[in-house]
Design a protein around this motif. Structure first.
Motif, short mmCIF file in Angstrom:
data_model
loop_
_atom_site.label_atom_id
_atom_site.label_comp_id
_atom_site.label_asym_id
_atom_site.label_seq_id
_atom_site.Cartn_x
_atom_site.Cartn_y
_atom_site.Cartn_z
N GLY A 111 0.79 -1.23 0.00
CA GLY A 111 0.00 0.00 0.00
C GLY A 111 0.82 1.28 0.00
N ALA A 112 2.13 1.18 -0.24
CA ALA A 112 2.95 2.40 -0.25
C ALA A 112 2.73 3.17 -1.55
CB ALA A 112 4.42 2.05 -0.08
N GLN A 148 -3.83 -4.06 -12.38
CA GLN A 148 -3.61 -2.64 -12.10
C GLN A 148 -2.49 -2.08 -12.97
OE1 GLN A 148 -2.67 -1.78 -8.00
NE2 GLN A 148 -2.48 0.40 -8.37
N THR A 151 -3.59 -1.94 -16.62
CA THR A 151 -4.48 -0.81 -16.88
C THR A 151 -3.67 0.48 -17.00
OG1 THR A 151 -6.10 -1.93 -15.51
CG2 THR A 151 -6.56 0.35 -16.08
N GLN A 155 -3.34 3.04 -20.17
CA GLN A 155 -3.56 4.49 -20.08
C GLN A 155 -2.38 5.26 -20.66
OE1 GLN A 155 -4.29 5.33 -15.95
NE2 GLN A 155 -6.30 4.39 -15.96
N LYS A 250 2.30 10.06 -1.81
CA LYS A 250 1.14 10.68 -1.14
C LYS A 250 1.50 11.97 -0.41
CE LYS A 250 -0.18 5.95 -0.25
NZ LYS A 250 -0.56 4.97 0.74
N GLU A 278 -2.72 11.83 -7.86
CA GLU A 278 -3.13 10.54 -8.39
C GLU A 278 -2.92 10.42 -9.89
OE1 GLU A 278 -6.93 9.26 -6.99
OE2 GLU A 278 -6.48 9.72 -4.91
N VAL B 133 -7.71 6.54 3.42
CA VAL B 133 -6.80 7.12 2.44
C VAL B 133 -6.27 6.01 1.53
CG1 VAL B 133 -6.16 9.04 3.94
CG2 VAL B 133 -4.75 6.99 3.90
N ASN B 134 -5.45 6.37 0.56
CA ASN B 134 -4.97 5.39 -0.42
C ASN B 134 -4.01 4.38 0.21
OD1 ASN B 134 -5.18 8.25 -1.29
ND2 ASN B 134 -5.35 7.31 -3.29
N GLY B 135 -4.19 3.13 -0.18
CA GLY B 135 -3.20 2.10 0.18
C GLY B 135 -3.22 1.61 1.61
N PHE B 164 -12.11 4.26 -9.33
CA PHE B 164 -11.03 5.14 -9.78
C PHE B 164 -9.71 4.43 -9.99
CE2 PHE B 164 -7.47 8.00 -9.15
CZ PHE B 164 -7.75 8.96 -10.10
N ARG B 165 -9.22 3.74 -8.93
CA ARG B 165 -7.88 3.18 -9.03
C ARG B 165 -7.86 2.02 -10.02
NH1 ARG B 165 -5.77 -0.43 -4.75
NH2 ARG B 165 -6.10 -1.91 -6.43
N ALA B 166 -6.79 2.01 -10.84
CA ALA B 166 -6.65 0.93 -11.80
C ALA B 166 -6.63 -0.40 -11.08
CB ALA B 166 -5.36 1.13 -12.60
N GLY B 217 -9.67 5.02 -2.32
CA GLY B 217 -8.86 5.71 -1.33
C GLY B 217 -8.81 7.18 -1.66
N ARG B 218 -8.85 8.01 -0.65
CA ARG B 218 -8.78 9.45 -0.89
C ARG B 218 -8.05 10.11 0.27
NH1 ARG B 218 -14.26 9.81 -2.44
NH2 ARG B 218 -14.20 7.56 -2.39
N LEU B 219 -7.18 11.06 -0.06
CA LEU B 219 -6.50 11.82 0.98
C LEU B 219 -7.51 12.81 1.55
CD1 LEU B 219 -3.08 12.37 -0.78
CD2 LEU B 219 -3.59 10.79 1.07
N GLN B 220 -7.48 12.94 2.87
CA GLN B 220 -8.56 13.68 3.53
C GLN B 220 -8.55 15.18 3.23
OE1 GLN B 220 -5.99 12.31 4.96
NE2 GLN B 220 -5.12 13.60 6.54
N LYS B 222 -8.47 16.43 0.20
CA LYS B 222 -9.01 16.68 -1.14
C LYS B 222 -10.52 16.92 -1.03
CE LYS B 222 -5.09 15.66 -2.88
NZ LYS B 222 -4.23 15.75 -3.98
N LEU B 225 -12.99 15.06 -3.44
CA LEU B 225 -13.14 13.63 -3.21
C LEU B 225 -13.92 13.37 -1.92
CD1 LEU B 225 -9.63 12.31 -4.27
CD2 LEU B 225 -11.77 12.22 -5.52
#
Lengths: 447, 336
Positions: A111-112, A148, A151, A155, A250, A278, B133-135, B164-166, B217-220, B222, B225
């Motif tokens: 998840g990094a 992933q 995809t 893109q 991030k 993103e 959040v993401n990940g 959204f995420r691939a 996932g979304r950063l808080q 944004k 989002l």
């Protein structure tokens, strides 16, 4: 945000000193305590903080701070210098192997953001360095990790090499290199599965891939929000794989990102890139001095200036300035200015870069709604050309027409007119100021 | 009876009634956390005989090193300073008991020492919404929870709200196949609220007990989002009165101080009712639980202790505390 910047933290101590005119050793001690808390709150590892504080104390108790007229500013300067120094110079070069292809391995915890960063890095190599990278999906463990990357490849219209989830990651890496040679790719980026640094079996697998493909770069991908544990993670990955650099992801969040400092301090390896969003083009070079400011909560003025330089047409800006000075600023110019600001990116991002803006965001009445900009645009566009040049023309019936044309209410039209007048007043004051006290630069908002 | 003795007794009592395997899992999963924490505490006690300012400063560091929030640590250490003065404690060993007692107090909160069960809707569909959040491991946590609920004999449906995420939809799909649970999905890039809406309709039509909703996932920070998430929440509220029955914020155990900001913003937007603490099987201390408990009053409901389907455990404060301090307790017993 729950965190205060270092400047805010030091405020109370400085207030005390101001009355006395002399700084004692006790004062310095109090200030370094605030510095320590600020760094800990930014997730800098406590061991790293300790070393830093000792250095800062030494410098601070010396003449540098105690004999300065502005001790608070001096402390911040010293801290910032130490942080920047610790973080090293700017290094965003990517190695090139003697014989192509150059192999890059992406490693890190789950998840990094390894897969996303793999895509971004490939995009960067192609766009900025004119390279022809091959992406390799070697994460056979996490469900749909290969999908992933595929995809992302689609893109970006970049080829992705995969052998399904049954294959061994070491074999995948070997086959990928073979294929890259056949198809003349000059870069190969291997996306490995996320793993815990304490997972011996999976760490061994990475070592095996490394001995097989002999990568020119091994990038450790780290989440900028990581806390105290960043040190353990970076240390284990580095001791087992001898990483060549770090990518911090991030960073578009509101974390201070003290992990950057910790990792740099324990591994001595450079942070090469930062993930700022993103989209696949949001991978940027790492700037140590900006990161130092961020950790201290002092905004990122340099990035803001750079963004402005990138996006604002200089001639237009000069014209605008001339108009401000001659007070012939109209709604047309206002519209023009708005579109320039919009080019620089989302408003929230811009505000984040301003010192002290952290506090502003706390206030609920500061709304960062992009839609407001659209409304303002609609209102201005509903004005006649003459009205835009001469806003004093706008009477009640004209207001009603404008409101109808833009789909907003009359009160909103009123508000905009008021804001416009205020802005003009402010410009007048500013130009007067400049005429009066020439040569005196703007004071920094902190302190 | 010493404090640890009490804790241990309390723990073994609850233990008899609940799953016997839980404490072992905790002990195993938290091995790294526990040893490093108690090692450091013991080390600290060994180096400082006398209670003084330097000792407190270093104590602060030990706690902060476990990612316990800075504010929480400062409050705690201030209390300890007072306590030491009040009881005239000069020896660090004597303070050890007080320190642990205070820590447990925060972990356990005021009233609820029992594991926090997930809220169920007795007449009709129960909906759980996952945010974060993401990940951090939202999709994985959903997959694990789906397995767990299915084991309990519930009929489960999942909605692939991360459009959204691939690869996110495919990821949930794989979990669906593994657990034998149906996944409601749209194409990538479609409106997440629409997916959730279809998920609700499908779950109702199939007479499912529980619907698990994934989100991107979304950063808080944004705003756009977070507004999107708010819309998803509103759709669920509108379609099933009283839903979502739980909004679970998934937090990565390795996250530092930012976790507090996450908890705060997500609570404002989506009314978070519980936390899933993921990736607790590394060296991360999960000390952030302490801070969130103390400053936000949001209970932790699950912890992720590994990558297997079974590796999602209900958060049991007693077991957690026991796991965290087990070595300290043994020392205590030997001393007695």
């Amino acid at each position: 945000m729950a965190f205060e910047g270092l400047a805010d933290r030091l405020q109370s101590t400085i207030q005390k000193i101001r009355g006395r005119g002399k700084v004692t050793e006790q004062d310095v001690k109090e200030m370094t305590r605030e510095v320590r808390l600020a760094l800990l709150e930014a997730d800098v590892n406590f061991k790293v903080v300790k070393q830093l504080i000792n250095k800062i104390k030494e410098r601070a108790i010396g003449q540098e701070v105690m004999e300065s007229l502005t001790p608070g500013q001096q402390v911040i300067k010293v801290v910032q210098e130490e942080l920047t120094q610790l973080m090293g110079g700017e290094q965003s070069k990517i190695a090139v192997a003697d014989r192509p292809p150059t192999v890059i391995m992406m490693v890190g915890l789950q998840g990094a953001g390894k897969t996303t960063t793999t895509g971004k890095l490939a995009n960067l190599l192609r766009k900025k360095h004119n390279r022809n990278p091959l992406l390799v999906a070697a994460d056979v463990y996490r469900p749909a990790a290969i999908d992933q990357l595929e995809t992302l490849g689609k893109q970006l219209s970049l080829p992705v090499f995969s052998m399904g989830t049954e294959a061994n990651p070491v074999d995948i890496a070997n086959e990928a290199i073979k294929k890259a040679k056949e198809e003349h790719h000059d870069y190969v980026i291997i996306d490995t599965a996320g793993r815990l640094h304490v997972d011996e079996k999976l760490m061994d697998e990475l070592t095996q891939i490394k001995t097989n493909v002999k990568p020119a770069e091994i990038f450790l991908v780290v989440d900028a929000m990581t806390g105290q544990d960043a040190v353990n993670v970076a240390e284990s990955f580095d001791s087992q794989l001898d990483i060549s650099g770090v990518v911090l992801t991030k960073l578009d969040g509101d974390t201070r990102g003290g992990a950057a400092l910790s990792i740099r301090a324990v591994t001595g390896k450079p942070i090469k890139f930062v993930g700022m969003g993103e989209r696949t083009d949001q991978l940027e070079a790492f700037h140590p001095e900006r990161m130092a400011s961020r950790i201290l909560g002092m905004g990122d003025v340099l990035s803001l200036i750079e963004k402005a330089q990138e996006n604002v047409d200089e001639k237009q800006a000069r014209d605008l300035e001339e108009k401000m000075r001659s007070m012939s600023f109209t709604f047309d110019d206002f519209l023009e200015q708005m579109s320039q600001v919009k080019k620089m990116g989302p408003l929230g991002d811009l505000l984040d870069m301003l010192p002290g803006a952290g506090k502003m965001k706390n206030m609920k009445n500061v709304q960062l709604d992009e839609k407001q900009l659209v409304y303002v645009e609609a209102i201005i566009q509903s004005m006649t050309r003459k009205e835009r040049q001469e806003p004093s023309l706008i009477n009640a019936s004209r207001k009603k027409r404008i409101a109808k044309g833009s789909g907003r209410s009359v009160s909103e039209v009123n508000r905009l007119l008021k804001q416009f007048e205020d802005m003009k007043k402010m410009m007048k004051q500013m130009t007067n100021m400049q005429k009066g006290k020439k040569g005196r630069g703007m004071k920094f908002p902190f302190m | 009876m010493s404090f640890f003795q009490k804790l241990k007794n309390k723990f073994s009592n609850t233990n008899n009634e609940t799953d016997q395997k839980t404490p072992e899992k905790y002990k195993e999963g938290l091995k790294k956390t526990r040893t490093s924490f108690s090692d450091r505490m013991n080390n600290l006690m060994a180096r400082y005989r006398k209670v003084d300012e330097d000792f407190f400063e270093e104590l602060e560091e030990v706690l902060i090193a476990s990612d316990v929030g800075v504010n929480t640590v400062m409050d705690l250490v201030d209390e300890l300073r007072m306590e030491a003065k009040r009881q005239n404690i000069k020896d660090t060993i004597q303070l050890k008991d007080v320190i642990s007692e205070k820590l447990v107090e925060i972990y356990q909160g005021d009233e609820d020492e029992q594991p926090q069960k997930l809220k169920m809707n007795d007449d009709g569909l129960t909906i759980y919404l996952f945010v974060g959040v993401n990940g951090v491991g939202k999709t994985t946590s959903i997959g694990k929870l789906a397995y767990k609920l299915k084991q309990e004999g519930k009929k489960v449906v999942m909605a692939a709200g991360d459009t959204f995420r691939a690869g996110a939809i495919e990821q949930l799909q794989v979990w669906g196949e593994r657990t034998g649970v149906e996944v409601i999905r749209h194409n990538a890039g479609s409106d997440p609220a629409a997916v959730i809406y279809d998920g609700i309709k499908a779950a109702q039509a199939r007479g499912a007990d529980v619907l698990l909703c994934d989100t991107a996932g979304r950063l808080q920070n944004k705003v756009n989002l977070m507004n999107e998430l708010n819309k998803v929440h509103r759709v669920i509220e509108r379609e099933v009165p009283g839903a979502p029955h739980e909004v679970l914020l998934v937090l990565d155990a390795t996250t530092g101080q930012n976790a507090l900001a996450q908890a705060k913003t997500f609570q404002e937007t989506a009314n978070v009712s519980g936390i899933v603490l993921s990736k607790l099987d590394g060296t991360a201390k999960g000390g952030i639980v302490l801070a969130i408990r103390n400053e936000m009053k949001i209970p932790v409901k699950f912890v992720g202790l590994g990558e297997q389907m079974e590796d999602l455990q209900e958060f049991d404060p007693n077991a957690f505390v026991y796991g965290l301090f087990a070595d300290l307790m043994q020392d205590e017993e030997q001393a007695e």
